[in-house]
Design an enzyme around this catalytic site. Structure first.
Site, short mmCIF file in Angstrom:
data_model
loop_
_atom_site.label_atom_id
_atom_site.label_comp_id
_atom_site.label_asym_id
_atom_site.label_seq_id
_atom_site.Cartn_x
_atom_site.Cartn_y
_atom_site.Cartn_z
N ARG A 85 0.82 -1.23 0.00
CA ARG A 85 0.00 0.00 0.00
C ARG A 85 0.84 1.26 0.00
O ARG A 85 0.50 2.25 -0.64
CB ARG A 85 -0.97 -0.02 1.19
CG ARG A 85 -2.00 1.10 1.11
CD ARG A 85 -3.11 0.95 2.13
NE ARG A 85 -2.59 1.12 3.48
CZ ARG A 85 -3.31 0.92 4.58
NH1 ARG A 85 -4.57 0.54 4.50
NH2 ARG A 85 -2.79 1.10 5.78
N LYS A 188 -2.50 6.89 1.63
CA LYS A 188 -2.30 7.32 3.03
C LYS A 188 -1.35 8.52 3.03
O LYS A 188 -0.16 8.40 3.29
CB LYS A 188 -1.78 6.14 3.85
CG LYS A 188 -2.25 6.20 5.29
CD LYS A 188 -2.14 4.85 5.95
CE LYS A 188 -2.23 4.94 7.46
NZ LYS A 188 -3.46 5.50 7.97
N GLU A 224 -16.18 6.68 4.66
CA GLU A 224 -15.44 6.06 5.78
C GLU A 224 -15.31 7.05 6.93
O GLU A 224 -15.72 8.21 6.81
CB GLU A 224 -14.07 5.55 5.33
CG GLU A 224 -13.11 6.65 4.95
CD GLU A 224 -11.70 6.12 4.66
OE1 GLU A 224 -11.30 5.07 5.20
OE2 GLU A 224 -10.98 6.79 3.90
N1 PLP Z 1 -9.14 4.66 6.61
C1 PLP Z 1 -8.31 5.61 7.03
C2 PLP Z 1 -8.57 6.99 6.58
C3 PLP Z 1 -7.24 5.29 7.87
O1 PLP Z 1 -6.41 6.24 8.31
C4 PLP Z 1 -7.05 3.96 8.26
C5 PLP Z 1 -5.90 3.58 9.09
O2 PLP Z 1 -4.91 3.14 8.63
C6 PLP Z 1 -7.94 3.00 7.80
C7 PLP Z 1 -8.98 3.38 6.97
C8 PLP Z 1 -7.77 1.57 8.16
O3 PLP Z 1 -6.77 0.96 7.42
P1 PLP Z 1 -5.95 -0.25 8.00
O4 PLP Z 1 -6.94 -1.28 8.40
O5 PLP Z 1 -5.10 -0.71 6.87
O6 PLP Z 1 -5.18 0.26 9.15
C1 COI Z 2 -3.96 3.37 11.60
O1 COI Z 2 -4.97 2.75 11.94
O2 COI Z 2 -2.86 2.83 11.50
C2 COI Z 2 -4.02 4.78 11.28
O3 COI Z 2 -3.13 5.24 10.62
C3 COI Z 2 -5.17 5.56 11.76
C4 COI Z 2 -4.84 6.82 12.46
C5 COI Z 2 -4.05 6.66 13.71
C6 COI Z 2 -4.38 7.89 11.56
#
Ligand code: PLP
Ligand code: COI
Length: 344
Positions: A85, A188, A224
């Site tokens: 990612r 991200k 989201e």
């Molecule tokens: N959406 C956003 C905007 C986020 O910052 C995060 C955190 O990483 C997620 C979703 C969840 O992604 P993940 O499950 O890969 O941590």
């Molecule tokens: C995560 O879940 O790793 C995130 O980056 C979410 C947040 C702390 C920005």
């Protein structure tokens, strides 16, 4: 930096904050190639004041976790997914993609170096791993950098929402978007989080744990939360938004796979906001949020309240999926999908 053998940390009461650890790791892209991995004991970086990350937002990051297992082994969850990612995020804003192997090697190394900060099994806490990439070239014209710094620090964390696995209320605020329809939401990128701060703080002041964003084009569909994906349970099905303006969450992907394993039907599709009146469970899912149950979703512009849970407890399917995910991460259950990387 701490130099004790076992850090004096109240593991059971950690919040989602920053605690210093022993080491971080760094690697620089210069003259068209990645250099050697550096191990640092400093938690500062030296940066040129004209670096592109400071002016033009060339900054991307990742978030993943390591857990102390029941068997005393440290497991990093779905390292490959984050390695992939961050390359997509880099390509999205014209940064140099970090090779997957380099990403994985550096994550393993920083966890190994900070083993004593991995919270003990049973504490409910974990070691949060935060990879960051920055555009470092000094320039004033708006164009991509040629030099990059990739670094990773770790810090022990507790639950992201202070309520832990207790349902919280979230809200819809139509006057705010965190990303544009064809913008940077699927990556991200630090700027997405800057764009979410105002709404997030307003929501917190009103007692909500997070904002649930609608799609930025039509404001018709659920997108989201600020720091997490959204899912709901409707008539026994796991439903979650499909959208080009949300981050593809590794946790959501994992919950979908676990749901399918359990024979639960999964639908990743557009979810019209009105459909929230037909759901029986809801949650915010992410590395930090894990699967945080939602009690109520308040649309602050229309005044409509979608009541999901009234008994102060997570629903049965959310609970089952949460427990299943946790037990794989903690080595209590067989890792049939091969999601964990064990650090010796
Ligand atoms: N959406 C956003 C905007 C986020 O910052 C995060 C955190 O990483 C997620 C979703 C969840 O992604 P993940 O499950 O890969 O941590
Ligand atoms: C995560 O879940 O790793 C995130 O980056 C979410 C947040 C702390 C920005």
């Amino acid at each position: 930096m701490s130099s004790l053998n076992s850090p004096e940390i109240d593991w059971k009461n950690l919040s989602f904050g920053y605690l210093p650890t022993d080491y971080n790791v760094r690697c620089r892209f210069h003259n068209g190639k990645w250099g050697e991995i550096e191990v640092s004991q400093s938690d500062s970086i030296n940066i040129h004041m004209a670096a592109t990350c400071l002016h033009y937002g060339q900054e991307i990051f990742e978030g993943l976790k390591a857990f102390m297992g029941k068997d005393g082994k440290i497991r990093i969850f779905r390292l490959d997914e984050n390695a992939r990612r961050i390359r997509e995020s880099a390509k999205g804003i014209l940064m140099e993609p970090v090779p997957e192997e380099l990403f994985k090697e550096m994550v393993k190394k920083v966890v190994e170096l900070n083993k004593r900060f991995v919270p003990p099994y049973g504490s409910g806490a974990s070691l949060y791993i935060r990879p960051i990439e920055l555009g470092m070239t000094a320039q004033v014209g708006v164009k991509p950098a040629s030099d990059y710094l990739f670094m990773i620090f770790v810090t022990p964390v507790g639950p992201y929402f202070k309520e832990g696995f207790k349902p919280t209320n979230i809200c819809i605020m139509r006057d705010f978007d965190r990303v544009a329809p064809k913008g940077t939401g699927r990556w991200k990128v630090g700027g997405n989080y800057a764009a979410s701060l105002d709404a997030g703080e307003k929501a917190h002041e009103l007692g909500y744990s997070a904002v649930l964003y609608l799609d930025p084009r039509e404001k018709k569909y659920v997108d989201e939360c600020g720091p997490a994906n959204f899912f709901a349970i409707k008539n026994g099905k796991y439903i979650t938004p499909a959208s080009e303006s949300i981050l593809p969450s590794v946790t959501n992907k994992s919950l979908m796979e676990l749901a399918r394993d359990l024979g639960i039907e999964v639908e990743a599709r557009q979810i019209p906001v009105e459909e929230l009146s037909e759901i029986q469970e809801a949650g915010a899912c992410g590395t930090a949020a894990v699967a945080s149950p939602v009690a109520e979703i308040d649309d602050l512009d229309t005044g409509k309240k979608y009541i999901v849970s009234t008994n102060g407890e997570a629903g049965p399917i959310t609970t089952t999926l949460y427990n299943k995910l946790r037990s794989i991460q903690l080595g209590e259950e067989e890792d049939v999908h091969g999601w964990n990387t064990i650090v010796e």
